[in-house]
Write a protein that holds these residues in place. Structure first.
Motif, PDB file in Angstrom:
ATOM      1  N   ARG A 258       0.867  -1.188   0.000  1.00  0.00           N
ATOM      2  CA  ARG A 258       0.000   0.000   0.000  1.00  0.00           C
ATOM      3  C   ARG A 258       0.896   1.228   0.000  1.00  0.00           C
ATOM      4  O   ARG A 258       1.778   1.359   0.854  1.00  0.00           O
ATOM      5  CB  ARG A 258      -0.897  -0.005   1.243  1.00  0.00           C
ATOM      6  CG  ARG A 258      -1.996   1.071   1.202  1.00  0.00           C
ATOM      7  CD  ARG A 258      -2.836   1.058   2.465  1.00  0.00           C
ATOM      8  NE  ARG A 258      -2.055   1.537   3.598  1.00  0.00           N
ATOM      9  CZ  ARG A 258      -2.153   1.044   4.837  1.00  0.00           C
ATOM     10  NH1 ARG A 258      -2.981   0.061   5.097  1.00  0.00           N
ATOM     11  NH2 ARG A 258      -1.413   1.538   5.808  1.00  0.00           N
ATOM     12  N   LEU A 259       0.702   2.124  -0.966  1.00  0.00           N
ATOM     13  CA  LEU A 259       1.568   3.293  -1.087  1.00  0.00           C
ATOM     14  C   LEU A 259       0.851   4.539  -0.562  1.00  0.00           C
ATOM     15  O   LEU A 259      -0.249   4.868  -1.008  1.00  0.00           O
ATOM     16  CB  LEU A 259       1.963   3.490  -2.557  1.00  0.00           C
ATOM     17  CG  LEU A 259       3.062   4.516  -2.811  1.00  0.00           C
ATOM     18  CD1 LEU A 259       4.380   4.078  -2.162  1.00  0.00           C
ATOM     19  CD2 LEU A 259       3.263   4.714  -4.320  1.00  0.00           C
ATOM     20  N   ASP A 260       1.478   5.191   0.415  1.00  0.00           N
ATOM     21  CA  ASP A 260       0.998   6.476   0.927  1.00  0.00           C
ATOM     22  C   ASP A 260       2.173   7.442   0.793  1.00  0.00           C
ATOM     23  O   ASP A 260       3.130   7.349   1.569  1.00  0.00           O
ATOM     24  CB  ASP A 260       0.595   6.373   2.401  1.00  0.00           C
ATOM     25  CG  ASP A 260      -0.511   5.351   2.628  1.00  0.00           C
ATOM     26  OD1 ASP A 260      -1.665   5.667   2.340  1.00  0.00           O
ATOM     27  OD2 ASP A 260      -0.183   4.221   3.077  1.00  0.00           O
ATOM     28  N   GLY A 261       2.104   8.342  -0.184  1.00  0.00           N
ATOM     29  CA  GLY A 261       3.256   9.205  -0.440  1.00  0.00           C
ATOM     30  C   GLY A 261       4.423   8.357  -0.904  1.00  0.00           C
ATOM     31  O   GLY A 261       4.302   7.567  -1.838  1.00  0.00           O
ATOM     32  N   ASP A 262       5.572   8.471  -0.198  1.00  0.00           N
ATOM     33  CA  ASP A 262       6.708   7.614  -0.581  1.00  0.00           C
ATOM     34  C   ASP A 262       6.875   6.439   0.383  1.00  0.00           C
ATOM     35  O   ASP A 262       7.903   5.766   0.382  1.00  0.00           O
ATOM     36  CB  ASP A 262       8.000   8.436  -0.685  1.00  0.00           C
ATOM     37  CG  ASP A 262       8.412   9.044   0.642  1.00  0.00           C
ATOM     38  OD1 ASP A 262       7.584   9.027   1.594  1.00  0.00           O
ATOM     39  OD2 ASP A 262       9.549   9.537   0.746  1.00  0.00           O
ATOM     40  N   ILE A 263       5.883   6.190   1.235  1.00  0.00           N
ATOM     41  CA  ILE A 263       5.953   5.081   2.198  1.00  0.00           C
ATOM     42  C   ILE A 263       5.087   3.924   1.692  1.00  0.00           C
ATOM     43  O   ILE A 263       3.879   4.075   1.478  1.00  0.00           O
ATOM     44  CB  ILE A 263       5.462   5.523   3.595  1.00  0.00           C
ATOM     45  CG1 ILE A 263       6.323   6.659   4.144  1.00  0.00           C
ATOM     46  CG2 ILE A 263       5.470   4.316   4.556  1.00  0.00           C
ATOM     47  CD1 ILE A 263       7.779   6.290   4.400  1.00  0.00           C
ATOM     48  N   ALA A 264       5.733   2.766   1.540  1.00  0.00           N
ATOM     49  CA  ALA A 264       5.027   1.551   1.130  1.00  0.00           C
ATOM     50  C   ALA A 264       4.863   0.645   2.350  1.00  0.00           C
ATOM     51  O   ALA A 264       5.847   0.307   3.019  1.00  0.00           O
ATOM     52  CB  ALA A 264       5.806   0.825   0.045  1.00  0.00           C
ATOM     53  N   THR A 265       3.616   0.267   2.639  1.00  0.00           N
ATOM     54  CA  THR A 265       3.351  -0.699   3.705  1.00  0.00           C
ATOM     55  C   THR A 265       3.195  -2.069   3.052  1.00  0.00           C
ATOM     56  O   THR A 265       2.499  -2.198   2.038  1.00  0.00           O
ATOM     57  CB  THR A 265       2.069  -0.322   4.460  1.00  0.00           C
ATOM     58  OG1 THR A 265       2.212   1.014   4.957  1.00  0.00           O
ATOM     59  CG2 THR A 265       1.822  -1.272   5.630  1.00  0.00           C
ATOM     60  N   VAL A 266       3.864  -3.090   3.640  1.00  0.00           N
ATOM     61  CA  VAL A 266       3.921  -4.418   3.015  1.00  0.00           C
ATOM     62  C   VAL A 266       3.375  -5.477   3.965  1.00  0.00           C
ATOM     63  O   VAL A 266       3.679  -5.463   5.174  1.00  0.00           O
ATOM     64  CB  VAL A 266       5.385  -4.769   2.648  1.00  0.00           C
ATOM     65  CG1 VAL A 266       5.464  -6.155   2.002  1.00  0.00           C
ATOM     66  CG2 VAL A 266       5.987  -3.718   1.730  1.00  0.00           C
ATOM     67  N   GLY A 267       2.585  -6.375   3.413  1.00  0.00           N
ATOM     68  CA  GLY A 267       2.098  -7.519   4.189  1.00  0.00           C
ATOM     69  C   GLY A 267       1.907  -8.709   3.272  1.00  0.00           C
ATOM     70  O   GLY A 267       2.216  -8.635   2.074  1.00  0.00           O
TER      71      GLY A 267
END
Lengths: 124, 366
Positions: A14-23
């Protein structure tokens, strides 16, 4: 704007700005069965695309989780480490593994859309 | 889906209908889990679980001198096994290695053997090579075998077959249940009270349906069977014992009958006696890891000085312990309970302690 993409290694990003959350995907957690342990990357670690950087263990087996894109780990999910079963119960939200600061979003756009991932899972 | 070379058990359609995840095991498509390994495991310890173990090999040994003939290749006192009783024993090779571990039941007129799935054809040939003409070993590999295990299994099965209430651990009978002749033994491989029921393939669906319709019973797969047996400290053939391990180092000296320990007149007996007398170089022990990461088969062990100590042969997350647990071989000088070792896990060292077996006490109906 938030967007979610998927990999053929059964991760969601999931991309929020330049932060990708991974699961790991709901399909992945279902295939693994009861998840009893996770090992997560420490903040500050630089990871290459495709690098094994987390481990998920079910009763039966250990599996690697790969960095879907290159970046630097900014955070890992301490509550998941404390209660790995969250990856079964809430794989694609509360069961996130780690967050990455991406160098750019070009690679993100090349990942699978939700529809493409579903097609891929059905082909397995 | 099963490919052309994969065998199916009689209950294949039932497993799929119950939503089982099927995996290949010993050439068969087998259910590894239904709802989840942990739930199935805990249900077995608390209530009753039904396992389909029809991939295991059932065979009948009969003829004059059958017990003496079998004794040539197994460690147990078969001649002394009374009618209506069952015994765990070891099939041996000439070097003192374990060809298989098996159950032998004396059903008054013949012996019922229950063999591991992956070994049944090897066992058949090995035993037959030692039989005189008058003794026959007949495979019934198409028969179904259901294991009903757990503290409520006695009450559940007695509601269908009242005669099982009188059975104690390791008793064996042949009886009629739901109109079919079946073998019932009060035994299993979970550490719990329970039964193994051998029956014609075409009757398996009706009996299994009746059993899982009972609210106390849930189906359980090979995943839970493995975690249950590991907690019970029971070795798994192919992991913890094989043709290169001997009964003494595996902690299975109890499976060598007292009379057999006088004569040592079974295949490999001289080799086993030598190890029995001098002490084994390594021993199979229980191992508990610090932390929650399971240490699995193949992990190398080192002692406090960093010297090689042995290897993990089975390891999983043990649901009833809510912690990892393992079995492994360690140098004999490191086998004492509480000995601290280190296991290599993904490039780091995890502390492991030698722990008494079983991890979870057996609760047999003695």
């Amino acid at each position: 704007m938030t967007e979610i993409r998927y990999t053929k290694d059964h991760e969601w990003v999931r991309l929020d700005g330049d932060i990708a959350t991974v699961g790991i995907t709901d399909h992945a957690q279902s295939a693994l069965g009861d998840i009893v342990f996770v090992e997560l990357p420490e903040p500050g670690r630089a990871v290459a695309e495709g690098e094994a950087c987390a481990v998920v263990e079910s009763v039966k087996a250990a599996s690697d989780v790969y960095a879907p894109l290159a970046g630097t780990v900014t955070e890992n999910n301490a509550s998941l480490a404390a209660d790995p079963g969250v990856a079964n119960q809430d794989a694609e939200a509360g069961g996130w593994f780690f967050k990455l600061r991406l160098a750019g979003r070009a690679g993100f756009d090349a990942l699978l859309s939700a529809a493409d991932y579903q097609t891929f899972v059905q082909s397995l | 889906m099963a490919d052309a070379e994969t065998l199916t058990v009689p209950l294949d359609a039932m497993h799929r209908g119950l939503g089982a995840r099927m995996v290949g095991f010993a050439g068969y498509a087998m259910p590894v889990q239904y709802d989840g390994i942990i739930a199935e495991h805990l249900h077995c310890r608390a209530h009753a679980a039904l396992f389909d173990v029809s991939h295991m090999g059932q065979a009948i040994l009969s003829g004059p001198g059958a017990a003496a003939a079998l004794e040539r290749v197994v460690t147990g006192d078969i001649a002394g096994l009374q009618p209506g009783r069952q015994r765990y024993t070891l099939l041996m090779n000439a070097d003192g290695g374990i060809v298989d571990d098996l159950m032998v039941a004396n059903l008054d007129g013949y012996y019922l053997l229950v063999l591991n799935a992956a070994r049944k054809h090897v066992d058949l040939a090995h035993i037959r090579a030692h039989l005189p003409d008058a003794v026959s070993l007949t495979p019934h590999f198409g028969r179904a075998l259901l294991a009903l295990q757990g503290p409520e299994s006695g009450a559940v099965l007695a509601s269908l077959a009242p005669e099982v209430a009188a059975l104690r651990f390791m008793d064996a009978i042949e009886t009629t249940l739901e109109g079919a002749r079946m073998t019932i033994t009060r035994s299993g491989y979970t550490g719990e009270d329970g039964f193994e029921i051998g029956l014609p393939a075409e009757r398996a669906d009706a009996l299994a349906t009746t059993l899982i319709t009972d609210a106390r019973v849930k189906p359980a797969g090979l995943g839970a069977r493995d975690s249950l047996r590991l907690e019970a400290g029971l070795p798994l053939y192919g992991n913890d014992i094989d043709e290169t391990t001997n009964p003494i180092e595996a902690g299975l000296g109890f499976a060598i009958g007292k009379r057999r320990k006088m004569a040592w007149n079974f295949a490999g007996g001289a080799a086993v006696r030598a190890i029995h007398d001098s002490g084994p170089a390594r021993r199979l022990v229980g191992l508990r890891a610090d932390g929650r990461a399971p240490v699995r088969a193949g992990a190398e062990l080192t002692d406090a000085k960093g010297a090689p100590a042995g290897i993990v042969t089975s390891g999983t997350f043990a649901p009833s312990l809510d912690a990892p647990a393992a079995l492994g071989y360690v140098r004999a000088d490191l086998a004492r309970d509480g000995t601290i070792l280190a296991a290599a896990l993904r490039g780091r060292a995890v502390t492991m302690r030698v722990a008494p077996l079983p991890f979870i006490p057996h609760r047999y109906a003695r």
